[in-house]
Design a protein around this motif. Structure first.
Motif, PDB file in Angstrom:
ATOM      1  N   LYS A  67       0.831  -1.215   0.000  1.00 44.91           N
ATOM      2  CA  LYS A  67       0.000   0.000   0.000  1.00 44.91           C
ATOM      3  C   LYS A  67       0.864   1.263   0.000  1.00 44.91           C
ATOM      4  O   LYS A  67       0.656   2.171  -0.805  1.00 44.91           O
ATOM      5  CB  LYS A  67      -0.895  -0.016   1.250  1.00 44.91           C
ATOM      6  N   SER A 145      -8.354   8.638  10.511  1.00 47.59           N
ATOM      7  CA  SER A 145      -7.908   8.412   9.131  1.00 47.59           C
ATOM      8  C   SER A 145      -9.035   7.941   8.221  1.00 47.59           C
ATOM      9  O   SER A 145      -8.856   7.863   6.996  1.00 47.59           O
ATOM     10  CB  SER A 145      -6.772   7.396   9.114  1.00 47.59           C
ATOM     11  N   THR A 149      -9.568   7.847   4.013  1.00 48.42           N
ATOM     12  CA  THR A 149      -9.793   6.483   3.498  1.00 48.42           C
ATOM     13  C   THR A 149     -11.079   6.464   2.681  1.00 48.42           C
ATOM     14  O   THR A 149     -11.109   5.971   1.544  1.00 48.42           O
ATOM     15  CB  THR A 149      -9.894   5.457   4.646  1.00 48.42           C
ATOM     16  N   GLY A 180     -20.407  -3.293   6.459  1.00 48.93           N
ATOM     17  CA  GLY A 180     -19.713  -2.638   7.556  1.00 48.93           C
ATOM     18  C   GLY A 180     -19.877  -1.129   7.490  1.00 48.93           C
ATOM     19  O   GLY A 180     -19.364  -0.484   6.577  1.00 48.93           O
ATOM     20  N   VAL A 181     -20.643  -0.594   8.440  1.00 48.97           N
ATOM     21  CA  VAL A 181     -20.788   0.867   8.490  1.00 48.97           C
ATOM     22  C   VAL A 181     -20.144   1.392   9.777  1.00 48.97           C
ATOM     23  O   VAL A 181     -20.789   1.998  10.622  1.00 48.97           O
ATOM     24  CB  VAL A 181     -22.264   1.338   8.351  1.00 48.97           C
ATOM     25  N   GLY A 182     -18.844   1.113   9.875  1.00 47.47           N
ATOM     26  CA  GLY A 182     -18.043   1.653  10.975  1.00 47.47           C
ATOM     27  C   GLY A 182     -17.461   2.990  10.550  1.00 47.47           C
ATOM     28  O   GLY A 182     -18.096   3.753   9.811  1.00 47.47           O
ATOM     29  N   ASP A 203     -24.451  -4.668   8.605  1.00 47.11           N
ATOM     30  CA  ASP A 203     -23.453  -4.657   9.679  1.00 47.11           C
ATOM     31  C   ASP A 203     -23.913  -5.646  10.743  1.00 47.11           C
ATOM     32  O   ASP A 203     -25.119  -5.882  10.889  1.00 47.11           O
ATOM     33  CB  ASP A 203     -23.327  -3.235  10.280  1.00 47.11           C
ATOM     34  N   VAL A 204     -22.947  -6.233  11.461  1.00 47.70           N
ATOM     35  CA  VAL A 204     -23.328  -7.176  12.523  1.00 47.70           C
ATOM     36  C   VAL A 204     -23.617  -6.448  13.839  1.00 47.70           C
ATOM     37  O   VAL A 204     -24.129  -7.054  14.776  1.00 47.70           O
ATOM     38  CB  VAL A 204     -22.221  -8.236  12.761  1.00 47.70           C
ATOM     39  N   ALA A 208     -24.326   0.222  15.043  1.00 44.78           N
ATOM     40  CA  ALA A 208     -23.851   0.814  13.776  1.00 44.78           C
ATOM     41  C   ALA A 208     -25.023   0.972  12.813  1.00 44.78           C
ATOM     42  O   ALA A 208     -25.135   1.991  12.111  1.00 44.78           O
ATOM     43  CB  ALA A 208     -22.764  -0.069  13.172  1.00 44.78           C
ATOM     44  N   ALA A 240     -15.717  -4.065   6.217  1.00 50.20           N
ATOM     45  CA  ALA A 240     -15.723  -4.673   7.558  1.00 50.20           C
ATOM     46  C   ALA A 240     -14.369  -5.351   7.755  1.00 50.20           C
ATOM     47  O   ALA A 240     -13.338  -4.702   7.636  1.00 50.20           O
ATOM     48  CB  ALA A 240     -16.897  -5.634   7.675  1.00 50.20           C
ATOM     49  N   ALA A 261     -13.000  -0.530   1.484  1.00 54.94           N
ATOM     50  CA  ALA A 261     -11.898  -0.138   2.369  1.00 54.94           C
ATOM     51  C   ALA A 261     -11.220  -1.291   3.067  1.00 54.94           C
ATOM     52  O   ALA A 261     -10.074  -1.152   3.497  1.00 54.94           O
ATOM     53  CB  ALA A 261     -12.430   0.825   3.429  1.00 54.94           C
ATOM     54  N   ALA A 262     -11.905  -2.414   3.225  1.00 54.79           N
ATOM     55  CA  ALA A 262     -11.342  -3.482   4.064  1.00 54.79           C
ATOM     56  C   ALA A 262      -9.993  -3.948   3.528  1.00 54.79           C
ATOM     57  O   ALA A 262      -9.786  -4.009   2.313  1.00 54.79           O
ATOM     58  CB  ALA A 262     -12.313  -4.655   4.143  1.00 54.79           C
ATOM     59  N   ASN A 263      -9.097  -4.265   4.435  1.00 52.62           N
ATOM     60  CA  ASN A 263      -7.804  -4.825   4.046  1.00 52.62           C
ATOM     61  C   ASN A 263      -7.965  -6.317   3.790  1.00 52.62           C
ATOM     62  O   ASN A 263      -8.741  -6.990   4.463  1.00 52.62           O
ATOM     63  CB  ASN A 263      -6.786  -4.622   5.174  1.00 52.62           C
TER      64      ASN A 263
HETATM   65  P1  NAD Z   1     -14.523  -0.078  12.175  1.00 51.85           P
HETATM   66  O1  NAD Z   1     -14.164  -1.065  13.234  1.00 51.85           O
HETATM   67  O2  NAD Z   1     -14.820   1.320  12.582  1.00 51.85           O
HETATM   68  O3  NAD Z   1     -15.792  -0.600  11.349  1.00 51.85           O
HETATM   69  C1  NAD Z   1     -15.970  -1.910  10.947  1.00 51.85           C
HETATM   70  C2  NAD Z   1     -17.470  -2.183  10.931  1.00 51.85           C
HETATM   71  O4  NAD Z   1     -17.675  -3.473  10.361  1.00 51.85           O
HETATM   72  C3  NAD Z   1     -18.097  -2.200  12.324  1.00 51.85           C
HETATM   73  O5  NAD Z   1     -19.287  -1.436  12.327  1.00 51.85           O
HETATM   74  C4  NAD Z   1     -18.396  -3.683  12.558  1.00 51.85           C
HETATM   75  O6  NAD Z   1     -19.533  -3.912  13.366  1.00 51.85           O
HETATM   76  C5  NAD Z   1     -18.615  -4.161  11.143  1.00 51.85           C
HETATM   77  N1  NAD Z   1     -18.414  -5.601  10.976  1.00 51.85           N
HETATM   78  C6  NAD Z   1     -17.467  -6.400  11.525  1.00 51.85           C
HETATM   79  N2  NAD Z   1     -17.608  -7.662  11.091  1.00 51.85           N
HETATM   80  C7  NAD Z   1     -18.660  -7.654  10.238  1.00 51.85           C
HETATM   81  C8  NAD Z   1     -19.294  -8.652   9.469  1.00 51.85           C
HETATM   82  N3  NAD Z   1     -18.870  -9.926   9.479  1.00 51.85           N
HETATM   83  N4  NAD Z   1     -20.351  -8.306   8.713  1.00 51.85           N
HETATM   84  C9  NAD Z   1     -20.789  -7.026   8.685  1.00 51.85           C
HETATM   85  N5  NAD Z   1     -20.227  -6.029   9.395  1.00 51.85           N
HETATM   86  C10 NAD Z   1     -19.176  -6.345  10.158  1.00 51.85           C
HETATM   87  O7  NAD Z   1     -13.328  -0.135  11.113  1.00 51.85           O
HETATM   88  P2  NAD Z   1     -12.978   0.923   9.975  1.00 51.85           P
HETATM   89  O8  NAD Z   1     -11.916   1.831  10.460  1.00 51.85           O
HETATM   90  O9  NAD Z   1     -14.239   1.487   9.399  1.00 51.85           O
HETATM   91  O10 NAD Z   1     -12.292  -0.030   8.909  1.00 51.85           O
HETATM   92  C11 NAD Z   1     -13.062  -0.879   8.088  1.00 51.85           C
HETATM   93  C12 NAD Z   1     -12.123  -1.726   7.245  1.00 51.85           C
HETATM   94  O11 NAD Z   1     -11.318  -0.876   6.439  1.00 51.85           O
HETATM   95  C13 NAD Z   1     -11.149  -2.580   8.033  1.00 51.85           C
HETATM   96  O12 NAD Z   1     -10.899  -3.780   7.354  1.00 51.85           O
HETATM   97  C14 NAD Z   1      -9.902  -1.744   8.081  1.00 51.85           C
HETATM   98  O13 NAD Z   1      -8.734  -2.529   8.244  1.00 51.85           O
HETATM   99  C15 NAD Z   1      -9.941  -1.105   6.721  1.00 51.85           C
HETATM  100  N6  NAD Z   1      -9.215   0.149   6.623  1.00 51.85           N
HETATM  101  C16 NAD Z   1      -9.508   1.175   7.444  1.00 51.85           C
HETATM  102  C17 NAD Z   1      -8.812   2.357   7.330  1.00 51.85           C
HETATM  103  C18 NAD Z   1      -9.103   3.542   8.211  1.00 51.85           C
HETATM  104  O14 NAD Z   1      -8.534   4.600   7.961  1.00 51.85           O
HETATM  105  N7  NAD Z   1      -9.974   3.441   9.182  1.00 51.85           N
HETATM  106  C19 NAD Z   1      -7.811   2.496   6.352  1.00 51.85           C
HETATM  107  C20 NAD Z   1      -7.545   1.429   5.501  1.00 51.85           C
HETATM  108  C21 NAD Z   1      -8.259   0.255   5.653  1.00 51.85           C
END
Ligand code: NAD
Length: 355
Positions: A67, A145, A149, A180-182, A203-204, A208, A240, A261-263
């Motif tokens: 990355k 971040s 992202t 995933g709406v985190g 989302d689980v 969220a 997620a 976004a997920a890795n």
């Molecule tokens: P977060 O923890 O804020 O949000 C993740 C969301 O996914 C949560 O609401 C969680 O309840 C939900 N979730 C978890 N397992 C699930 C499933 N099986 N089904 C449905 N929903 C599920 O994380 P984030 O910061 O929003 O990051 C999301 C993804 O993006 C991650 O994989 C993270 O590694 C990647 N990412 C994040 C950033 C960043 O800047 N935050 C940057 C690059 C990559």
């Protein structure tokens, strides 16, 4: 054991961190410092066992190297995992103990936020270490971040949409499914919905979903992943955890584009071909989600959101370039992206050994 793992996996260094008083159990993995210090976030997660945590940190740190290389940063790739439930186990003592370990690496590894860690946590880690980014904006940090992202994922989506349909088109013509709406998924969903796109989320975590329903105009909720995958979608955005795309989920996917976004979205190396065989364009995760690391990397020289946003804007051009190179070389986008990242790491590693 760490030495053997490190040799087999290609990592430069893997550090196991134990501090019994605070209960800290963490692993820091440095995949490469060929381009500079290894930057990558700290994931705080209740792994079932140390082996799972190790597998995750090895994979994630390698992903960070690719990355950072493709984003054009002068940074290598690393990552840390803290084993535990962040809601139960996080404490000042534990975060400071972790900070001591980060400091002990003398700048070979620079940490940041990831799943389960937030800017306020980085502020605590920074009380023990100089090698911390993603701190609060009040303290001069880059803050959350997820801002850049989500911005980068949107740009990647536009580039992918143009590749598939010739143009991204009017937002209201697009139907986007978000898993995933985190921190990131929520911003992505809100921006797309505000632009007029149809947004369906799953989302689980009920909290969220409640927040999404309350704050995102017109958002639709899918009751489970299958319902989301099989909904009539143009784009599927995994936001997620990793590994969501496998033989079963790819076979159900209605979307023509995967961009999220997920890795480590692909469960294994066979999945990219499955997507390609079904005519689904995959925008490589580490290319389109680089906005976050671009945001926190900017903090190293004193954070400037305007400068960092300009740099993140390049994700659009990089994603287009990957599709162009893939078509020219007759390889999938994931292969084209890996080639570009590997070439930059190898070329600059060679040049940087010359005095
Ligand atoms: P977060 O923890 O804020 O949000 C993740 C969301 O996914 C949560 O609401 C969680 O309840 C939900 N979730 C978890 N397992 C699930 C499933 N099986 N089904 C449905 N929903 C599920 O994380 P984030 O910061 O929003 O990051 C999301 C993804 O993006 C991650 O994989 C993270 O590694 C990647 N990412 C994040 C950033 C960043 O800047 N935050 C940057 C690059 C990559």
């Amino acid at each position: 054991a760490a030495g053997v793992l490190s040799r087999e996996s290609g990592h430069e260094q893997v550090v196991f961190c134990h501090e019994p008083r605070s209960g800290l159990r963490a692993i820091i993995a440095i995949y490469s410092t060929a381009l500079g210090p290894a930057l990558g976030g700290t994931r705080f997660y209740p792994y079932a066992c140390e082996e799972d945590a190790l597998a995750d940190v090895l994979e994630l740190s390698k992903g960070m190297a690719y990355k950072n290389a493709i984003a054009g940063l002068d940074l290598g790739g690393g990552k840390a995992v803290i084993i535990g439930d962040p809601e139960r186990d996080k404490s000042e003592m534990l975060l400071r103990a972790f900070g001591r370990f980060v400091q002990s690496l003398a700048g070979r590894y620079i940490t940041a936020c990831d799943i389960g860690t937030f800017s306020a946590d980085m502020d605590v880690v920074a009380r023990e270490s100089s090698y911390v980014t993603g701190r609060s904006t009040e303290l001069g940090g880059a803050g959350d971040s997820a801002v850049l992202t989500a911005h980068g994922v949107l740009l990647g989506m536009r580039a992918a949409g143009e590749q598939v349909w010739g143009r991204w088109g009017a937002p209201w013509q697009r139907r986007i499914g978000i898993q995933g709406v985190g921190k990131v998924g929520f911003r992505l969903a809100r921006t797309l919905a505000e632009e007029g796109a149809t947004v369906i989320v799953h989302d689980v975590d009920q909290r969220a979903l409640d927040r999404a329903r309350a704050e995102i105009p017109g958002v639709q909720i899918a009751p489970d992943l299958d319902a989301l995958l099989t909904a009539d979608l143009d784009v599927f955005a995994p936001c997620a955890m990793g590994g969501v795309l496998d033989e079963r989920t790819v076979s159900r996917l209605s979307a023509r584009v995967v961009c999220g976004a997920a890795n480590n979205q692909l469960a294994d190396e066979t999945v990219a071909k499955l997507l390609d065989d079904r005519g689904i364009l995959y925008a490589p995760d580490y290319v389109v989600n680089a906005g976050g690391v671009i945001q926190v990397a900017d903090e190293i020289g004193g954070f400037d959101l305007v400068r960092a946003t300009k740099r993140a804007d390049r994700i659009y051009d990089v994603t287009r370039e990957i599709f162009r190179r893939g078509a020219a070389d007759r390889v999938r986008p994931d292969v084209a992206a890996a080639r570009i990242a590997e070439a930059r790491m190898a070329d600059l590693a060679a040049v940087r050994t010359v005095h």
